[in-house]
Design a protein around this motif. Structure first.
Motif, PDB file in Angstrom:
ATOM      1  N   ASP A 123      43.266   3.805  56.077  1.00  0.00           N
ATOM      2  CA  ASP A 123      44.298   3.294  55.170  1.00  0.00           C
ATOM      3  C   ASP A 123      43.729   3.103  53.775  1.00  0.00           C
ATOM      4  O   ASP A 123      44.393   3.407  52.774  1.00  0.00           O
ATOM      5  CB  ASP A 123      44.841   1.973  55.706  1.00  0.00           C
ATOM      6  CG  ASP A 123      45.920   1.382  54.814  1.00  0.00           C
ATOM      7  OD1 ASP A 123      46.980   2.015  54.663  1.00  0.00           O
ATOM      8  OD2 ASP A 123      45.701   0.280  54.257  1.00  0.00           O
ATOM      9  N   ARG A 127      45.107   4.873  50.354  1.00  0.00           N
ATOM     10  CA  ARG A 127      45.572   4.047  49.234  1.00  0.00           C
ATOM     11  C   ARG A 127      44.791   4.346  47.957  1.00  0.00           C
ATOM     12  O   ARG A 127      45.365   4.413  46.859  1.00  0.00           O
ATOM     13  CB  ARG A 127      45.481   2.574  49.597  1.00  0.00           C
ATOM     14  CG  ARG A 127      46.505   2.133  50.626  1.00  0.00           C
ATOM     15  CD  ARG A 127      46.260   0.706  51.083  1.00  0.00           C
ATOM     16  NE  ARG A 127      46.317  -0.226  49.963  1.00  0.00           N
ATOM     17  CZ  ARG A 127      45.896  -1.484  50.030  1.00  0.00           C
ATOM     18  NH1 ARG A 127      45.357  -1.940  51.153  1.00  0.00           N
ATOM     19  NH2 ARG A 127      45.994  -2.274  48.981  1.00  0.00           N
ATOM     20  N   ASP A 132      45.694   3.150  44.242  1.00  0.00           N
ATOM     21  CA  ASP A 132      45.581   1.711  44.447  1.00  0.00           C
ATOM     22  C   ASP A 132      44.127   1.270  44.394  1.00  0.00           C
ATOM     23  O   ASP A 132      43.213   2.070  44.621  1.00  0.00           O
ATOM     24  CB  ASP A 132      46.162   1.312  45.813  1.00  0.00           C
ATOM     25  CG  ASP A 132      47.678   1.391  45.854  1.00  0.00           C
ATOM     26  OD1 ASP A 132      48.295   1.430  44.775  1.00  0.00           O
ATOM     27  OD2 ASP A 132      48.235   1.403  46.962  1.00  0.00           O
TER      28      ASP A 132
END
Length: 225
Positions: A123, A127, A132
């Protein structure tokens, strides 16, 4: 869904093999490197979506600088053919504040420790690829504290163009040029997303640039990243 291309950088072959085995099919490992020199060469040659980067690497040339931070500095400004910057996610056994801050200041988009589980690591890679900023929970405070403390500071001017920007615009410019999302810049500088947008618009107007990709190149050329 197309695969994300990942480069593994760690000086331990067993760690690289373990990470490779843990990553799901949508995260395609396109190369490996085990020291500063091979990492820099691989980043420049492969231009992956995400580099999983160990903090402490052998082969560095800069005294007192961790190998991972040196890789980041030497690869500053490496872009995909479509203009997107290569993203770096630090993966380390260390959770020391100085290690976290060093690689973030050098340009890493995130930092997770090697105690992270497979799902969380995958994850984090996804991201970071999307722009992010991702940190293990305990480490996020180090980053916010460091950038918050610097929020009132200034960035050294290097030319007449940079002199056009206010101190706050320079801070926002540097973070945006490094690839941080507006919401992440807002958190780091303790301002609203709307204020970040306003500063970015002013920066682009004053520097006569069209978008953040041009801003990244502009900042990279002046070694401001």
């Amino acid at each position: 869904m197309s695969s994300l291309r990942v480069l593994l950088v760690d000086d331990h072959a067993l760690v690289r093999s373990g990470v490779r085995a843990l990553l799901p099919p949508d995260l395609l490992v396109v190369g490996e490197a085990d020291d500063v020199g091979s990492a820099v060469e691989s980043v420049q040659r492969l231009a992956p979506d995400v580099v999983l980067l160990d903090v402490h690497l052998p082969g560095g040339d800069a005294p007192g600088v961790a190998g991972g931070a040196e890789v980041l500095r030497r690869c500053s400004g490496v872009l995909h053919p479509d203009g997107r910057p290569v993203r770096f996610l630090a993966l380390s056994v260390s959770d020391a504040a100085e290690d976290v801050i060093a690689v973030v200041r050098a340009g890493a988009r995130g930092y997770v420790t090697k105690s992270v589980d497979a799902a969380a690591l995958a994850d984090a890679v996804r991201r970071v690829a999307e722009g992010d900023a991702v940190f293990s929970p305990r480490l996020a405070g180090f980053v916010l504290d460091a950038f918050g403390a610097a929020a009132g500071g200034d960035i050294a001017t290097t030319d007449a163009e940079l002199d056009r920007l206010s101190a706050r615009e320079r801070e926002v410019m540097r973070l945006i040029a490094r690839g941080y999302a507006y919401k992440d810049v807002a958190k780091m500088l303790f301002i609203s997303v709307k204020t970040v947008e306003t500063h970015v618009s002013a920066v682009l107007r004053k520097l006569q640039l069209s978008n953040r990709h041009e801003l990244t190149r502009w900042a990279s050329d002046r070694r401001l990243l």
